[in-house]
Scaffold this motif. Structure first.
Motif, PDB file in Angstrom:
ATOM      1  N   LEU B 247       1.215  -0.941  -0.185  1.00  0.00           N
ATOM      2  CA  LEU B 247      -0.226  -0.015  -0.068  1.00  0.00           C
ATOM      3  C   LEU B 247       0.842   1.294   0.035  1.00  0.00           C
ATOM      4  O   LEU B 247       0.731   2.033  -0.901  1.00  0.00           O
ATOM      5  N   CYS B 248       1.795   1.216   1.099  1.00  0.00           N
ATOM      6  CA  CYS B 248       2.857   2.143   0.966  1.00  0.00           C
ATOM      7  C   CYS B 248       3.603   2.502  -0.174  1.00  0.00           C
ATOM      8  O   CYS B 248       3.265   4.267  -0.791  1.00  0.00           O
ATOM      9  N   SER B 249       4.012   1.876  -0.635  1.00  0.00           N
ATOM     10  CA  SER B 249       4.692   1.831  -1.898  1.00  0.00           C
ATOM     11  C   SER B 249       4.190   2.314  -3.345  1.00  0.00           C
ATOM     12  O   SER B 249       4.148   3.129  -3.737  1.00  0.00           O
ATOM     13  N   ASP B 250       2.556   2.041  -2.896  1.00  0.00           N
ATOM     14  CA  ASP B 250       1.652   1.742  -4.610  1.00  0.00           C
ATOM     15  C   ASP B 250       1.569   3.858  -4.048  1.00  0.00           C
ATOM     16  O   ASP B 250       1.598   4.156  -5.402  1.00  0.00           O
ATOM     17  N   MET B 251       1.352   4.181  -2.959  1.00  0.00           N
ATOM     18  CA  MET B 251       1.200   5.643  -2.680  1.00  0.00           C
ATOM     19  C   MET B 251       1.876   6.691  -2.687  1.00  0.00           C
ATOM     20  O   MET B 251       1.640   7.368  -3.552  1.00  0.00           O
ATOM     21  N   ILE B 252       3.775   5.772  -2.753  1.00  0.00           N
ATOM     22  CA  ILE B 252       4.352   7.127  -3.777  1.00  0.00           C
ATOM     23  C   ILE B 252       4.313   7.256  -5.560  1.00  0.00           C
ATOM     24  O   ILE B 252       4.286   7.937  -5.910  1.00  0.00           O
ATOM     25  N   ASP B 253       4.236   5.832  -5.457  1.00  0.00           N
ATOM     26  CA  ASP B 253       4.201   6.466  -7.178  1.00  0.00           C
ATOM     27  C   ASP B 253       2.620   6.938  -7.481  1.00  0.00           C
ATOM     28  O   ASP B 253       2.377   7.810  -7.983  1.00  0.00           O
ATOM     29  N   VAL B 254       1.574   6.829  -6.468  1.00  0.00           N
ATOM     30  CA  VAL B 254       0.393   7.795  -7.156  1.00  0.00           C
ATOM     31  C   VAL B 254       1.240   9.082  -6.093  1.00  0.00           C
ATOM     32  O   VAL B 254       0.303   9.792  -7.367  1.00  0.00           O
ATOM     33  N   ILE B 256       3.815  10.505  -7.045  1.00  0.00           N
ATOM     34  CA  ILE B 256       5.168  10.988  -8.258  1.00  0.00           C
ATOM     35  C   ILE B 256       3.826  11.497  -8.862  1.00  0.00           C
ATOM     36  O   ILE B 256       4.066  12.453 -10.012  1.00  0.00           O
ATOM     37  N   ASP B 257       2.657  10.629  -9.524  1.00  0.00           N
ATOM     38  CA  ASP B 257       2.354  10.851 -10.669  1.00  0.00           C
ATOM     39  C   ASP B 257       1.586  12.511 -10.780  1.00  0.00           C
ATOM     40  O   ASP B 257       1.633  13.427 -11.126  1.00  0.00           O
ATOM     41  N   ILE B 258       1.138  12.451  -9.312  1.00  0.00           N
ATOM     42  CA  ILE B 258       0.405  13.753  -9.327  1.00  0.00           C
ATOM     43  C   ILE B 258       1.120  15.333  -9.226  1.00  0.00           C
ATOM     44  O   ILE B 258       0.833  15.852 -10.134  1.00  0.00           O
ATOM     45  N   GLU B 259       2.193  14.943  -8.386  1.00  0.00           N
ATOM     46  CA  GLU B 259       3.446  15.480  -8.417  1.00  0.00           C
ATOM     47  C   GLU B 259       3.628  16.168  -9.861  1.00  0.00           C
ATOM     48  O   GLU B 259       3.964  17.465 -10.345  1.00  0.00           O
TER      49      GLU B 259
END
Lengths: 777, 427
Positions: B247-254, B256-259
């Motif tokens: 969950l947490c590592s997927d959150m980073i992806d999310v 970063i995408d938004i960033e």
């Protein structure tokens, strides 16, 4: 010197920072003070009528320990450390060790253990900041925290007292070491230091029989067995037990087996005395296993709780690994610690801030929730079933346990006194133990309710498209006859007769061939009668219909009735039976009209019969053959067709299904062919599916080659594509024309002579063996 | 064997070594037989390549050195071609293995690995002779095609055979760590996390800090992630369960995408964005909801709307959004003032609510590190407390790294002095 500073630094940095953090605000301290103030009001007792007692505390707990005399329980958590007195009706808080302690909340507890014998009034807790704290609960004044040991650089995960000598304390730490203290000398540093040469140690436990041995669980998924008498050397034995971290170990009371649980959702039982590197038993649970304990008094039973997602505590029997024997469902969130007080009373605590005393009869048995028998159909109409033949009294039927494994723990236990004979070890090492044989028997019944082969043969061979009823019927009858379906064959024959401008002689001959005695009556009526009788007959072999005497009686009676009816009909329509008998004079149209009128009722009856039988194949085929002669209610027709098409699809008879759909007069059925049809193009180079746009595709996605490029200019051809049917090479019409003006070999150099020599000089594309094809790419 | 290659490479190595001598970067060597997946691992973990694209990677023919600069982890990854023998006399093994922090040996589990084991044995023993401080890590790779039982059997077999070989050579004191990995799931990230954690000297401090943070803020699990690689460099001492990590590592992806989106769009456009991001938990719907953010999350309308989903609210207090109103802004501003660093960079924080009542909370520690916490929704009510504790944590982390920076500089100077002394004495 430098290295010293390196190793010291982390602790100091951590503690100064943490000190600051908690100095400012800490919900924990606020909680703690209110906790001590109002503990009597805020906690609620769920005084079970029968020994189920809940006790709510102020914060989540991580661990639980029962005192040696079993009169009190210590619970520990992030900011709680309390002694509770538990009996069958209530839980009472005796002591709050946190109150008045000089230790900050940084010293919160990962684990708590109660000493024994000499240290029976002492507790050891393992703190996340690497400290081990010894508490003396008998001290009434001053600090109850007797000693704080700061020898681990990272969090301590588990502490453990030697079973009969409470002065020996062993710890397992995140820093990868296990350390052992002799508590008799309060100043002494750790006596032994064990380096697992692996990652963090998650759990450690002394062997209850051979007390110098202990087992350790590692974050790398290994478990190791150590002998304290030999601290210099490596571990004695090592198993790579789990995929992912191994979180917990527990020795079997016999001191020979170790059970381990890990994040890979399994519990495994290992024989520590053999060289086998495979587990003796494996139990697959539903969630990562955070703690396990053998149930005292039951040598085959293991208790486990999950790391997350599962709020139950399960009791497993290793001889029946697929389902838990008991499950306690008393916590609202994941339980974190539990311990058996005796073989029937379990204390547990969890993240839901609740301490629960429960007895074995509070658990439910998952086995009783499940159905023991089951069955299922396949498309061929076979029935698979399982039947439970176990006696439902015992969870594990001793008779059914595989001989080998039944003997494993029990026999090894009995032979234990003999110092584990070699032969015994051999026996359990090499062979894989079959853990469990299910008591169910299963079987497959071939029920003759649906003949799959005949169905598909009929589906493939029935003629449904021909417009000529006679030939259709003849052919279908033949098909049925060859398959041994004499009755169906007969039906087709009769239909043929009904819808044929009758030639009596032939019919009679046919009947005689069938060996049927006929009264010299009107042929067709007789046929009709036979048919209706045939319909009335429930079942039985097809042959017996015509020969049975009862059938003949019915025949006569029915024949009389039919006679009357037919006479009426005939008189109304001025078509006499005798006339039809002899006359071949009727024009076809007339005969159609006549037969339509004449036999609608019979066919309807026939259809009704087959509908009753559930034979949609016959219904649909009959309808399709006679579609110009009969009328059928369109709703009914749609039902037949959709049922038949579904069946055909189920048996993967796509071609027949498509043909049937096409032949169907109902628009809604015909739409099926139009909706769900896609044509896929495969690349001519790699034969992978080409995912083009709606306009088509230029190149293959997989091999990145152009699709059907021109052999001359190597561009994709739009418009007319011309190719040789001999070698399959081609290209733009213009280019090909130019090329073959001068050449007669293929432009790709494949060596094929694409032009016919005699026609080379005559007019191009039409003259050679080129075939033009329009491909819109 | 073609002797042309080694010579070319040899010169390259010495070149690069001249560049890197004196630098503090620990070096990670990726070794293994041909086609065992070394380059794939490197690209996927450090290059953010989608795992499916690794099919098209060419075989590596020379040493590929990659500096992980944008990452917190100042590491060099050396991807060694599998077909070369680096213990040949043409190589200076001292140069190659002298400064190595970790040697990662990749074994293809779907292939016959006897050759690989011999090679591993040879590599390990030779490297050990050169440098005894190397931590040897064995990745039993490509296990995605194997069943669970078979995985553990393979690991056991590899471990057993290596143990026997080392014992036969009387080198059993060499410790190898084994990991079952695949680039198609998080196992490769977890393995790398563990490998890299061994090389981080500050790990005990960081872990302790995280422990303290967790206890005082009611956080269930906290990870300190390296933003670029999705490797966690520290976590609190409770066991890592795979779900929370994923969950947490997927959150980073999310995030970063938004960033990335934010770089191209003005902040206010975010309000209109309703991106759908897939996560293991189902779908996350993205929306920007200032009001709820400020009033402490009373009730949760998102739950009602997205049955299976989780709502994500993302808040950036960049300097560009000065025209944005709302009291949360002032809160964030004041927080930023307290940390006393006049930074112009965006400090991101973000919040994802899961439908099981958990909250994922992300805060940026510095440009390279993010802290991701998993906590119960009830505990998140004390938002201010968590933010405050986080600030303390952040300061502590900064202090720790400043300290080690200083220490490293001192060490380097010391080394230089030593070197100079040696040279002068030899002269």
């Amino acid at each position: 010197m430098k290295s010293m500073r390196l190793s010291n630094r982390p602790n100091s940095a951590g503690s100064t920072q943490s000190g600051r953090m908690q100095r400012i605000v800490s919900q924990a301290t606020a909680r703690l003070s209110s906790d001590t103030m109002h503990s009597d009001h805020s906690e609620y007792h769920d005084n079970g009528h029968n020994g189920l007692v809940r006790f709510r505390l102020q914060s989540p707990m991580t661990s639980i320990a029962i005192s040696p005399e079993k009169e009190a329980v210590a619970v520990a958590g992030r900011d709680v450390l309390k002694i509770l007195a538990v009996n069958s009706s209530q839980v009472r808080e005796i002591l709050n060790l946190r109150a008045g302690s000089h230790l900050s909340t940084n010293y919160n507890s990962n684990d708590v253990k109660w000493g024994n014998n000499a240290t029976k009034s002492k507790l050891a807790t393992a703190a996340t900041n690497g400290a081990i704290i010894l508490w003396d609960i008998n001290r009434t004044t001053g600090r109850r925290a007797e000693r704080v040991i700061n020898e681990h650089s990272r969090a301590v995960n588990r502490v453990c007292f030697q079973p009969d000598n409470g002065n020996i304390l062993l710890s397992a730490s995140q820093d990868g070491t296990m350390k052992c203290w002799d508590l008799r000398d309060p100043k002494l540093a750790s006596r032994y230091r064990f380096e697992g040469k692996s990652e963090s140690v998650r759990d450690v436990q002394f062997n209850p029989v051979h007390q110098h041995e202990f087992a350790a669980a590692f974050e790398m998924g290994t478990i190791q067995k150590w002998d304290m008498r030999n601290p210099k050397a490596l571990y004695e034995r090592k198993f790579s037990a789990h995929n992912g971290p191994c979180l917990t170990v527990d020795w079997h009371p016999s001191g020979r087996f170790v059970a381990s649980g890990g994040r890979d959702k399994t519990i495994k039982v290992w024989d520590m005395t053999t060289d086998s590197r495979r587990p003796m038993y494996t139990i697959r649970t539903m969630a990562a296993v955070s703690r396990i304990q053998w149930r005292p008094g039951y040598e085959h039973e293991i208790t486990s709780c999950a790391l997350s997602t599962d709020n139950r505590i399960h009791i497993w029997d290793i001889r029946r690994p697929h389902i838990a024997k008991y499950a306690f469902d008393v916590h609202d969130q994941t339980p974190t610690g539990f311990e058996w007080s005796n073989s029937d009373i379990l204390y547990s605590c969890g993240k839901d801030k609740t301490f629960v005393r429960q007895e074995i009869h509070h658990a439910y048995q998952p086995v009783n929730v499940l159905r023991r028998n089951g069955m299922g159909w396949n498309i061929q109409g076979d029935l698979a079933f399982t039947v439970d033949r176990s006696d439902r009294e015992s969870f594990v039927d001793e008779n059914l346990v595989p001989a080998k494994s039944a003997t494993t723990i029990t026999t090894t236990l009995s032979s234990q006194s003999k110092k584990w004979k070699k032969s015994n070890i051999k026996q359990s090492t090499e062979e894989d133990i079959v853990q469990y044989i299910p008591p169910q028997s299963c079987g497959i019944a071939h029920l003759p309710m649906f003949d799959f082969e005949a169905f598909s043969l009929f589906a493939e061979h029935y003629d449904i498209l021909s417009n000529d009823v006679l030939t259709c019927c003849e052919k279908n009858s033949d098909v049925a006859f060859k398959l041994g379906r004499y009755r169906t064959a007969q039906t087709w024959k009769i239909i043929a007769l009904l819808f044929q401008p009758g030639d009596t002689e032939d019919d009679e001959e046919e009947e005689e061939d069938e060996g049927i005695e006929e009264t010299k009556e009107n042929d067709k009526q007789q046929q009709a009668k036979q048919l209706s009788i045939l319909l009335q007959q429930e079942d039985g072999s097809s042959e017996s219909i015509y020969t049975s005497s009862e059938g003949n009686d019915d025949d006569d009676d029915a024949g009389d009735d039919d006679d009357d009816d037919d006479d009426d009909d005939d008189s109304q329509h001025s078509t006499d039976d005798s006339e039809t008998e002899s006359s071949v004079v009727y024009s076809e149209d007339m005969s159609h009209l006549w037969s339509t009128w004449q036999h609608q009722g019979v066919v309807d009856e026939l259809m009704d019969y087959y509908t009753e039988e559930g034979d949609v194949q016959m219904c649909v085929t009959l309808y399709l053959v006679l579609r110009h002669h009969i009328q059928v209610n369109s709703n009914r027709l749609e039902d037949w067709f959709s049922a038949y098409i579904d069946l055909l699809h189920r048996f993967k008879l796509w071609t027949t299904a498509t043909a049937v759909i096409n032949a169907c007069p109902i628009a809604r059925i015909r739409e099926r062919n139009e909706n769900a049809t896609t044509i896929n193009i495969a690349c001519n180079n790699c034969f992978k599916l080409v995912m083009g746009t709606t306009q088509g595709a230029w190149a293959c996605d997989k091999c990145h080659r152009l699709l059907n490029p021109c052999s001359i200019c190597h561009q994709t051809v739009r418009g007319l594509y011309v190719w040789c049917q001999g070698c399959n090479h081609g290209g733009h019409l213009e280019h090909m024309r130019e090329w073959f003006d001068n050449e007669d070999k293929c432009p790709t150099g494949c060596g094929h002579s694409c032009t016919l020599p005699s026609l080379v000089n005559s007019e191009l594309p039409s003259s050679n063996n080129y075939t033009n094809a329009m491909t819109t790419i | 064997m073609n002797y042309d290659y080694p010579h070319i490479n040899d010169s390259e190595i010495t070149d690069t070594l001249e560049d890197t001598t004196g630098s503090d970067k620990p070096r990670i060597l990726l070794m293994g037989l041909q086609r065992s997946g070394k380059s794939s691992i490197q690209r996927v973990v450090f290059g953010k390549m989608p795992p499916n694209d690794t099919l098209y990677l060419e075989s590596t023919t020379k040493i590929q050195k990659e500096d992980i600069t944008r990452s917190f982890i100042d590491f060099q990854i050396w991807d060694f071609p599998g077909q070369l023998n680096f213990f040949d006399v043409t190589y200076d093994s001292q140069e190659i293995f002298g400064a190595v922090g970790a040697l990662i040996f990749v074994i293809d589990a779907q292939d016959d690995y006897s050759d690989a084991l011999h090679r591993l044995f040879f590599t390990v023993t030779s490297a050990y002779r050169v440098n005894q401080n190397i931590s040897f890590e064995v990745l039993i790779h490509k296990v995605d095609g194997l069943s669970d039982d078979y995985k553990i059997d393979t690991q056991r077999d590899v471990q057993q055979r290596m143990g026997d070989m080392l014992a036969d050579a009387q080198m059993e004191h060499i410790h190898l760590s084994y990991y079952l990995t695949s680039i198609y799931d998080h196992s490769i990230y977890e393995a790398f996390s563990k490998i890299i954690q061994k090389l981080i000297r500050e790990l005990p401090t960081l872990e302790n800090l995280l422990n303290v943070l967790c206890q005082n803020s009611g956080i269930d699990k906290a990870y300190l992630f390296d933003t670029l690689t999705k490797i966690y460099i520290a976590t609190d001492s409770s066991p890592v369960d795979m779900q929370s990590y994923e969950l947490c590592s997927d959150m980073i992806d999310v995030i970063i995408d938004i960033e990335l989106k934010l770089i191209f769009h003005l902040f206010r456009f975010l309000k209109k964005i309703s991106a759908q991001v897939s996560s293991p938990n189902g779908r996350l719907s993205l929306s920007d909801d200032e009001e709820e953010y400020s009033n402490g999350n009373g009730g949760d309308p998102h739950h009602a709307v997205n049955g299976n989903g989780a709502s994500l609210r993302d808040h950036y207090d960049t300097d560009r959004d000065e025209d944005e109103d709302g009291d949360n802004q002032s809160q964030e501003q004041s927080l930023r003032r307290t940390d006393g660093v006049g930074q112009n960079e965006a400090e991101a924080s973000s919040l994802i609510k899961l439908d099981n009542g958990d909250v994922l909370y992300m805060r940026e520690v510095n440009r390279l590190l993010v802290l991701i916490c998993l906590l119960r929704h009830d505990n998140f009510e004390k938002h201010g407390l968590i933010d405050y504790n986080f600030q303390c944590f952040k300061e502590a982390v900064t202090e720790v790294f400043d300290f080690s920076q200083k220490r490293n500089n001192q060490q380097q100077q010391q080394q230089m002095v030593n070197l100079a002394q040696q040279q002068s004495s030899s002269e």
